[in-house]
Write an enzyme that holds these catalytic residues in place. Structure first.
Site, PDB file in Angstrom:
ATOM      1  N   LYS A   1     -93.342  13.654 -58.986  1.00 59.56           N
ATOM      2  CA  LYS A   1     -93.694  15.048 -58.667  1.00 59.56           C
ATOM      3  C   LYS A   1     -94.188  15.755 -59.932  1.00 59.56           C
ATOM      4  CE  LYS A   1     -90.186  18.194 -58.487  1.00 59.56           C
ATOM      5  NZ  LYS A   1     -90.335  19.304 -59.443  1.00 59.56           N
ATOM      6  N   ASN A   2     -93.415  15.634 -61.007  1.00 60.55           N
ATOM      7  CA  ASN A   2     -93.728  16.418 -62.199  1.00 60.55           C
ATOM      8  C   ASN A   2     -94.939  15.890 -62.974  1.00 60.55           C
ATOM      9  OD1 ASN A   2     -91.689  18.089 -61.485  1.00 60.55           O
ATOM     10  ND2 ASN A   2     -90.214  17.348 -63.006  1.00 60.55           N
TER      11      ASN A   2
ATOM     12  N   ARG B   1     -92.376  26.553 -59.650  1.00 61.87           N
ATOM     13  CA  ARG B   1     -92.542  26.870 -61.066  1.00 61.87           C
ATOM     14  C   ARG B   1     -93.916  26.398 -61.585  1.00 61.87           C
ATOM     15  NH1 ARG B   1     -90.629  29.584 -65.638  1.00 61.87           N
ATOM     16  NH2 ARG B   1     -91.203  28.347 -67.410  1.00 61.87           N
TER      17      ARG B   1
ATOM     18  N   CYS C   1     -86.856  26.484 -59.068  1.00 64.13           N
ATOM     19  CA  CYS C   1     -85.387  26.423 -59.013  1.00 64.13           C
ATOM     20  C   CYS C   1     -84.766  27.490 -59.913  1.00 64.13           C
ATOM     21  CB  CYS C   1     -84.904  25.045 -59.458  1.00 64.13           C
ATOM     22  SG  CYS C   1     -85.144  23.775 -58.220  1.00 64.13           S
TER      23      CYS C   1
ATOM     24  N   ARG D   1     -86.104  31.601 -67.037  1.00 63.98           N
ATOM     25  CA  ARG D   1     -87.188  30.640 -67.301  1.00 63.98           C
ATOM     26  C   ARG D   1     -88.430  31.422 -67.717  1.00 63.98           C
ATOM     27  NH1 ARG D   1     -87.287  26.037 -62.685  1.00 63.98           N
ATOM     28  NH2 ARG D   1     -88.530  24.951 -64.241  1.00 63.98           N
ATOM     29  N   PRO D   2     -88.419  31.955 -68.939  1.00 68.96           N
ATOM     30  CA  PRO D   2     -89.559  32.766 -69.382  1.00 68.96           C
ATOM     31  C   PRO D   2     -90.806  31.909 -69.594  1.00 68.96           C
ATOM     32  CG  PRO D   2     -88.039  32.416 -71.199  1.00 68.96           C
ATOM     33  CD  PRO D   2     -87.416  31.769 -70.000  1.00 68.96           C
ATOM     34  N   ILE D   3     -91.962  32.568 -69.732  1.00 69.41           N
ATOM     35  CA  ILE D   3     -93.192  31.818 -70.016  1.00 69.41           C
ATOM     36  C   ILE D   3     -93.841  32.316 -71.313  1.00 69.41           C
ATOM     37  CG2 ILE D   3     -93.687  31.086 -67.642  1.00 69.41           C
ATOM     38  CD1 ILE D   3     -95.707  33.423 -67.481  1.00 69.41           C
ATOM     39  N   ASP D   4     -92.977  32.870 -72.189  1.00 65.98           N
ATOM     40  CA  ASP D   4     -93.501  33.415 -73.452  1.00 65.98           C
ATOM     41  C   ASP D   4     -94.238  32.361 -74.283  1.00 65.98           C
ATOM     42  OD1 ASP D   4     -90.906  32.261 -73.567  1.00 65.98           O
ATOM     43  OD2 ASP D   4     -90.611  33.047 -75.581  1.00 65.98           O
TER      44      ASP D   4
ATOM     45  N   ASP E   1     -82.880  16.972 -65.721  1.00 65.40           N
ATOM     46  CA  ASP E   1     -83.047  16.782 -64.271  1.00 65.40           C
ATOM     47  C   ASP E   1     -82.106  15.713 -63.715  1.00 65.40           C
ATOM     48  OD1 ASP E   1     -85.028  18.636 -64.464  1.00 65.40           O
ATOM     49  OD2 ASP E   1     -86.691  17.246 -64.244  1.00 65.40           O
TER      50      ASP E   1
ATOM     51  N   ILE F   1     -80.672  22.444 -72.061  1.00 59.68           N
ATOM     52  CA  ILE F   1     -82.037  22.880 -71.722  1.00 59.68           C
ATOM     53  C   ILE F   1     -82.039  24.164 -70.893  1.00 59.68           C
ATOM     54  CG2 ILE F   1     -84.251  22.194 -70.684  1.00 59.68           C
ATOM     55  CD1 ILE F   1     -83.505  20.415 -73.041  1.00 59.68           C
TER      56      ILE F   1
ATOM     57  N   ARG G   1     -88.395  19.405 -51.831  1.00 60.44           N
ATOM     58  CA  ARG G   1     -89.372  19.763 -52.856  1.00 60.44           C
ATOM     59  C   ARG G   1     -89.619  18.597 -53.795  1.00 60.44           C
ATOM     60  NH1 ARG G   1     -87.405  24.104 -56.182  1.00 60.44           N
ATOM     61  NH2 ARG G   1     -89.212  23.369 -57.290  1.00 60.44           N
TER      62      ARG G   1
HETATM   63  C1  EPZ Z   1     -90.313  20.952 -66.478  1.00 63.42           C
HETATM   64  O1  EPZ Z   1     -90.091  22.344 -66.275  1.00 63.42           O
HETATM   65  C2  EPZ Z   1     -89.967  20.288 -65.172  1.00 63.42           C
HETATM   66  N1  EPZ Z   1     -90.817  20.820 -64.114  1.00 63.42           N
HETATM   67  C3  EPZ Z   1     -88.506  20.519 -64.845  1.00 63.42           C
HETATM   68  O2  EPZ Z   1     -88.195  19.784 -63.672  1.00 63.42           O
HETATM   69  C4  EPZ Z   1     -87.641  20.006 -66.003  1.00 63.42           C
HETATM   70  O3  EPZ Z   1     -86.296  20.342 -65.746  1.00 63.42           O
HETATM   71  C5  EPZ Z   1     -88.082  20.650 -67.313  1.00 63.42           C
HETATM   72  O4  EPZ Z   1     -89.502  20.420 -67.519  1.00 63.42           O
HETATM   73  C6  EPZ Z   1     -87.347  20.112 -68.525  1.00 63.42           C
HETATM   74  O5  EPZ Z   1     -87.498  18.730 -68.590  1.00 63.42           O
HETATM   75  C7  EPZ Z   1     -92.035  20.326 -63.947  1.00 63.42           C
HETATM   76  O6  EPZ Z   1     -92.511  19.457 -64.667  1.00 63.42           O
HETATM   77  C8  EPZ Z   1     -92.807  20.831 -62.796  1.00 63.42           C
HETATM   78  P1  EPZ Z   1     -89.720  23.619 -70.017  1.00 63.42           P
HETATM   79  P2  EPZ Z   1     -90.638  23.416 -67.316  1.00 63.42           P
HETATM   80  O7  EPZ Z   1     -90.838  24.565 -70.206  1.00 63.42           O
HETATM   81  O8  EPZ Z   1     -91.975  23.001 -67.783  1.00 63.42           O
HETATM   82  C9  EPZ Z   1     -87.427  27.371 -72.004  1.00 63.42           C
HETATM   83  C10 EPZ Z   1     -87.186  19.390 -61.579  1.00 63.42           C
HETATM   84  O9  EPZ Z   1     -85.987  19.380 -61.170  1.00 63.42           O
HETATM   85  N2  EPZ Z   1     -88.757  27.995 -72.110  1.00 63.42           N
HETATM   86  O10 EPZ Z   1     -89.667  22.383 -70.843  1.00 63.42           O
HETATM   87  O11 EPZ Z   1     -90.462  24.732 -66.708  1.00 63.42           O
HETATM   88  C11 EPZ Z   1     -86.966  27.377 -70.543  1.00 63.42           C
HETATM   89  O12 EPZ Z   1     -86.405  28.607 -70.184  1.00 63.42           O
HETATM   90  C12 EPZ Z   1     -87.673  20.466 -62.514  1.00 63.42           C
HETATM   91  O13 EPZ Z   1     -88.036  18.559 -61.211  1.00 63.42           O
HETATM   92  C13 EPZ Z   1     -88.891  29.203 -72.758  1.00 63.42           C
HETATM   93  O14 EPZ Z   1     -87.925  29.775 -73.263  1.00 63.42           O
HETATM   94  O15 EPZ Z   1     -89.583  23.219 -68.477  1.00 63.42           O
HETATM   95  C14 EPZ Z   1     -85.981  26.242 -70.529  1.00 63.42           C
HETATM   96  O16 EPZ Z   1     -84.741  26.701 -70.978  1.00 63.42           O
HETATM   97  C15 EPZ Z   1     -86.757  21.604 -62.686  1.00 63.42           C
HETATM   98  N3  EPZ Z   1     -90.137  29.794 -72.785  1.00 63.42           N
HETATM   99  C16 EPZ Z   1     -86.560  25.252 -71.546  1.00 63.42           C
HETATM  100  O17 EPZ Z   1     -87.484  25.999 -72.340  1.00 63.42           O
HETATM  101  C17 EPZ Z   1     -91.222  29.186 -72.228  1.00 63.42           C
HETATM  102  O18 EPZ Z   1     -92.314  29.764 -72.306  1.00 63.42           O
HETATM  103  C18 EPZ Z   1     -87.279  24.052 -70.930  1.00 63.42           C
HETATM  104  O19 EPZ Z   1     -88.387  24.470 -70.191  1.00 63.42           O
HETATM  105  C19 EPZ Z   1     -91.072  27.958 -71.582  1.00 63.42           C
HETATM  106  C20 EPZ Z   1     -89.824  27.366 -71.525  1.00 63.42           C
END
Ligand code: EPZ
Length: 418
Positions: A22-23, A92, A116, A121-124, A305, A327, A397
């Site tokens: 999926k991811n 997401r 989820c 889960r910010p996008i900064d 995950d 995480i 999902r």
């Molecule tokens: C991906 O999410 C996966 N989703 C998630 O899988 C997975 O848990 C995660 O990576 C970590 O491995 C997809 O690939 C679609 P991150 P993503 O940005 O990209 C913080 C599942 O169950 N962060 O690496 O959203 C954030 O809050 C899902 O299949 C910021 O602070 O993960 C988190 O604490 C759930 N600011 C950490 O980083 C940002 O701008 C990891 O997030 C971005 C992230």
């Protein structure tokens, strides 16, 4: 609402052909709009999140359809640069369209994504990186508007190896003048998979899978055919299920190295594990021993995950296991539900302690999120009597026909809808 019914106590035996990831699929679906081209993707799982991405593509003006595990996208007709709020909320990964739209249209209008509920889960990191590529970003009235005349390649240092931010930068960078270098990039296999697709689409990407990724400008290619990698988390989930319920299962068509940290703990718990080129065989007598300490980390560390499903596998393990989640701030939401089955789990902030119990007893549970829901199914497979998991379609999902897959392995599980 899906209702999962499980009668526990059966061993799992047989072959599980691991679904496509999926991811890995989601960012590649977003990448399919980078230029006016046709993409033909194989091994795409049939899931709710994939449907949501295809609906976004159609909304943008692309032709997009899934037949079994093949997806065809024709992105020539793309005519919009905005994604409506309802579509953004579905998952997401809708945020990954931001980099792709910016690259294709010079503009992206969207709202903060859903997905989820695992804590904040910010996008900064995504937004800061796109600004460094030359995008102007306004956030007003719940809408994010990104615009760029011409993006410029840049050297971007990520303070945390965010998977989504790395993907968004890679996508936007394909339209930037000159090279972009990401330092502190995520190293997940899904990043390498996106790089492989971009290379086929005519873009030079080096270093994917390391912490420094370099992306060049996309040359126009009209047709891309690409096979999606196996889903390491679905593989880890079935491995944990067989470890907990007992059994002898072969996971086929998967890269063992992609979930070796999960296999490491299952081995420590007492499973016999044999890995071959593209398969893993796991045998378990269902009486595991405690492991740990387990600490979730960015790849190649233990995946967040897989944390809920490993927790489920340890509920009856002899001794005390400890898991630290680094995480996400709120990823133990499955724990109170698992306690209803008789599990002994104590959660204090980012740390969970699991003391193995002799028996779990069937109960009614509510799926909290995708992987938490999968953990509840695993616990149900080991519980005496019937377990019922009410689920607002979280599990669908991420897991393709999961009830049927587990039934083929001998589980007594079925799903109804209400
Ligand atoms: C991906 O999410 C996966 N989703 C998630 O899988 C997975 O848990 C995660 O990576 C970590 O491995 C997809 O690939 C679609 P991150 P993503 O940005 O990209 C913080 C599942 O169950 N962060 O690496 O959203 C954030 O809050 C899902 O299949 C910021 O602070 O993960 C988190 O604490 C759930 N600011 C950490 O980083 C940002 O701008 C990891 O997030 C971005 C992230």
């Amino acid at each position: 609402m899906d209702i999962w019914h499980i009668r526990g106590g059966r061993r799992l035996e047989g072959v599980y052909r691991v679904q496509g990831s999926k991811n890995a699929s989601l960012p590649i679906l977003a990448a399919s709009i980078l230029g006016p081209m046709e993409s033909e993707l194989q091994n795409v799982p049939q899931l709710r999140d994939i449907d949501a991405a295809l609906r976004i593509l159609r909304h943008l003006g692309c032709e997009a359809e899934q037949r079994d595990n093949e997806v065809y996208i024709k992105s020539e007709g793309l005519c919009r640069s905005g994604i409506p709020h309802e579509l953004m909320l579905e998952m997401r990964s809708s945020v990954i369209f931001m980099g792709a739209l910016l690259a294709r249209c010079g503009e992206a209008r969207l709202s903060p994504p859903g997905g989820c509920q695992l804590g904040r889960r910010p996008i900064d990191l995504h937004l800061n990186a796109l600004r460094q590529l030359g995008a102007q970003i306004e956030e007003s009235g719940g809408e994010i508007i990104c615009r760029a005349g011409r993006l410029r390649g840049a050297e971007i240092r990520l303070p945390f190896p965010s998977v989504g931010a790395t993907e968004n930068i890679m996508l936007a960078a394909t339209a930037a003048e000159g090279e972009t270098v990401i330092r502190g990039a995520a190293r997940e296999p899904e990043i390498e998979a996106l790089a492989a697709y971009l290379e086929r689409a005519g873009c030079r990407v080096t270093g994917a899978g390391t912490d420094t990724v370099t992306i060049g400008e996309l040359r126009r290619v009209s047709h891309v055919s690409h096979r999606i990698i196996a889903d390491r988390i679905a593989a880890a989930t079935v491995a944990c299920a067989a470890a907990a319920a007992g059994g002898d299962v072969e996971l086929r068509n998967v890269e063992p190295a992609h979930f070796s940290t999960v296999l490491h703990f299952l081995k420590q718990a007492g499973c016999v594990i044999m890995t071959e080129n593209r398969s893993v065989r796991l045998r378990s007598d269902g009486r595991l021993c405690a492991v740990g300490p387990v600490r979730t980390e960015p790849y190649p560390g233990f995946p967040t995950d897989a944390q809920p499903v490993l927790m489920a596998a340890l509920l009856r393990a002899r001794g005390r296991s400890e898991i630290t989640e680094t995480i996400f701030e709120n990823r133990f939401r499955q724990a109170p539900e698992l306690r209803r089955l008789g599990a002994d789990i104590t959660v204090c902030r980012r740390r969970a302690v699991i003391r193995g119990v002799e028996r779990l007893c069937g109960a009614e549970l509510n799926a909290t999120d995708l992987r938490g829901g999968a953990a509840m199914l695993i616990a149900g497979l080991c519980a005496e009597g019937e377990t019922l998991v009410r689920d607002r379609e979280h599990i669908r999902r991420g897991y393709e026909r999961f009830d049927a897959c587990l039934r083929v392995l001998g589980a007594d599980i079925w799903m109804t809808e209400s």
